[in-house]
Write a protein that holds these residues in place. Structure first.
Motif, PDB file in Angstrom:
ATOM      1  N   LEU A   1      -3.595   4.225  -2.213  1.00 58.41           N
ATOM      2  CA  LEU A   1      -4.510   4.815  -1.238  1.00 58.41           C
ATOM      3  C   LEU A   1      -4.516   6.319  -1.485  1.00 58.41           C
ATOM      4  O   LEU A   1      -3.540   7.005  -1.151  1.00 58.41           O
ATOM      5  CB  LEU A   1      -4.053   4.517   0.197  1.00 58.41           C
TER       6      LEU A   1
ATOM      7  N   ARG B   1      -4.533   0.707   7.066  1.00 60.80           N
ATOM      8  CA  ARG B   1      -4.210  -0.005   5.816  1.00 60.80           C
ATOM      9  C   ARG B   1      -2.745  -0.428   5.766  1.00 60.80           C
ATOM     10  O   ARG B   1      -2.318  -1.094   4.825  1.00 60.80           O
ATOM     11  CB  ARG B   1      -4.516   0.870   4.597  1.00 60.80           C
TER      12      ARG B   1
ATOM     13  N   PRO C   1       0.833  -1.204   0.000  1.00 57.13           N
ATOM     14  CA  PRO C   1       0.000   0.000   0.000  1.00 57.13           C
ATOM     15  C   PRO C   1       0.871   1.259   0.000  1.00 57.13           C
ATOM     16  O   PRO C   1       1.825   1.365   0.784  1.00 57.13           O
ATOM     17  CB  PRO C   1      -0.795  -0.110   1.311  1.00 57.13           C
TER      18      PRO C   1
ATOM     19  N   GLU D   1      -8.146   3.168  -3.823  1.00 53.55           N
ATOM     20  CA  GLU D   1      -9.090   3.442  -2.740  1.00 53.55           C
ATOM     21  C   GLU D   1      -8.935   4.895  -2.298  1.00 53.55           C
ATOM     22  O   GLU D   1      -7.816   5.366  -2.066  1.00 53.55           O
ATOM     23  CB  GLU D   1      -8.823   2.518  -1.553  1.00 53.55           C
TER      24      GLU D   1
END
Length: 410
Positions: free
Chosen positions: A29, A67, A4, A50
């Protein structure tokens, strides 16, 4: 397994499509202040990754922390401060607040570069229009007025005397959306250094990892349009080897002076008879650079930014260029004008050296030259076999614009 990585994004030098193209192996992200985001951006980013709303930074940071992000990046000057604050909250490696301040404040940046021993233009800070005439007298003419924090040559004016200084400063403080400006010496470029048909300035894209320069790529520019609007870019650049080497040296010193240790930096340099002089340093990827790098060298600039952000030493190996890539920005003339007709300008795509013509303005739109490059009406992109051949394409584009595009007074 994908890592991420947080992308603080409201705009920038990498488009959502370019972010998506280089995201293999990374989960994106997007940290976005949703309430202030441009219309449609959140939906578009949601297709790529996201979206996490950071309108409330503390709450957004907590959601991001859940996350398990491995790094953080940003691609525009306006997003750097938020990225730095989120990085501190999350314990991620990123530019320090001091570096962000120096990279986004032209007055502070000039001070830091001068302290590092680099030549900089004379400059004075303005906090109101009444200071303009005195500041101009100290700096000398010709001079340039520009916002302390700004990009794309927006609200940037040439000053040739005290009347210019008062008039432009009064307009800038009233309508420029900023409360601080600088007046600085206008650097005089040397056309003989840049070469015929090219602008008297260049930019160097610098990739750093843990304070070490990994690679540098020079990007030549087309001549500026009045007053200081960027008209286009080409890569690889066209400079004598000794001048290019000096441009690389100065760019590295400038990055270190501002404390830039990781990721891309974009260093603009004026080509003077006495050597390259720093115009400004941006602590992020330069505009259009991702596209030019991919087409000319096969490098994935956004992926390299992700690699650095997540702690990997970037795999950036520059070989011989595959082709010469260029980008030409269609800008409006100076004046209070409206776009009347594009004519048959889209027909440029019939040329072998033109890949695309993307028009972002429509007939009937009012145009504003004061927006600098933010007032771009369209973009022509293309490829040639050699950098020298780009100028042939540019001349053809300019002939087509002069013959086809019509503007009328408002």
């Amino acid at each position: 397994m994908s890592e991420p990585v947080i992308v603080v994004y409201t705009s920038g030098s990498a488009s959502p499509l370019e972010l998506a193209a280089d995201a293999d192996g990374f989960d994106l992200l997007f940290a976005v202040p949703v309430d202030a985001a441009p219309h449609g951006l959140v939906d578009l980013l949601g297709v790529v990754g996201e979206v996490v709303d950071v309108t409330d930074e503390a709450a957004g940071a907590a959601e991001l922390a859940a996350r398990g992000p491995a790094g953080i990046v940003a691609f525009s000057d306006q997003d750097l401060p938020l990225a730095a604050r989120l990085a501190r909250r999350l314990g991620l490696r990123y530019h320090t607040q001091d570096t962000v301040d120096a990279a986004t404040d032209k007055h502070l940046q000039r001070q830091r570069l001068r302290e590092a021993g680099l030549r900089v233009p004379r400059f004075r800070l303005l906090t109101g229009p009444r200071e303009a005439a005195r500041a101009l007298a100290e700096v000398g003419t010709p001079a340039v007025l520009k916002p302390v924090r700004g990009a794309a040559s927006r609200q940037t004016y040439r000053l040739d005397g005290p009347d210019d200084a008062l008039r432009h400063a009064s307009h800038a403080f009233a309508y420029g959306g900023a409360d601080r400006f600088v007046i600085e010496e206008m650097l005089v470029g040397s056309p003989s250094v840049a070469g015929p048909g090219l602008g008297d300035y260049v930019s160097v894209e610098v990739l750093l990892w843990r304070g070490t320069v990994v690679c540098q790529i020079l990007n030549s520019r087309l001549p500026l349009l009045e007053p200081f609007r960027e008209q286009g870019f080409l890569m690889p650049g066209l400079l004598p080897a000794d001048v290019e080497a000096e441009a690389h040296r100065i760019s590295a010193v400038a990055c270190h002076a501002l404390g830039i240790e990781d990721g891309w930096a974009d260093v603009e340099l004026k080509l003077t008879a006495e050597g390259p002089v720093v115009i400004e340093v941006n602590a992020r990827l330069g505009g259009y650079v991702a596209t030019l790098l991919h087409r000319s060298y096969g490098l994935e600039a956004v992926r390299l930014a992700f690699e650095v952000a997540t702690g990997r030493k970037p795999s950036a190996s520059l070989g011989e260029p595959l082709a010469a890539a260029y980008c030409y920005q269609i800008l409006p003339p100076v004046g209070d004008l409206r776009l009347t007709s594009w004519g048959e300008i889209a027909g440029l795509t019939e040329r072998a050296d033109v890949l695309s013509v993307v028009l972002t303005a429509e007939a009937g739109d009012r145009v504003d030259w004061r927006l600098g490059s933010l007032g771009t009406l369209g973009v022509v992109e293309g490829l040639t076999e050699r950098p020298e051949d780009v100028l042939t394409a540019v001349r053809a584009i300019e002939r087509a614009l002069a013959e086809q595009v019509v503007f009328s007074p408002v």
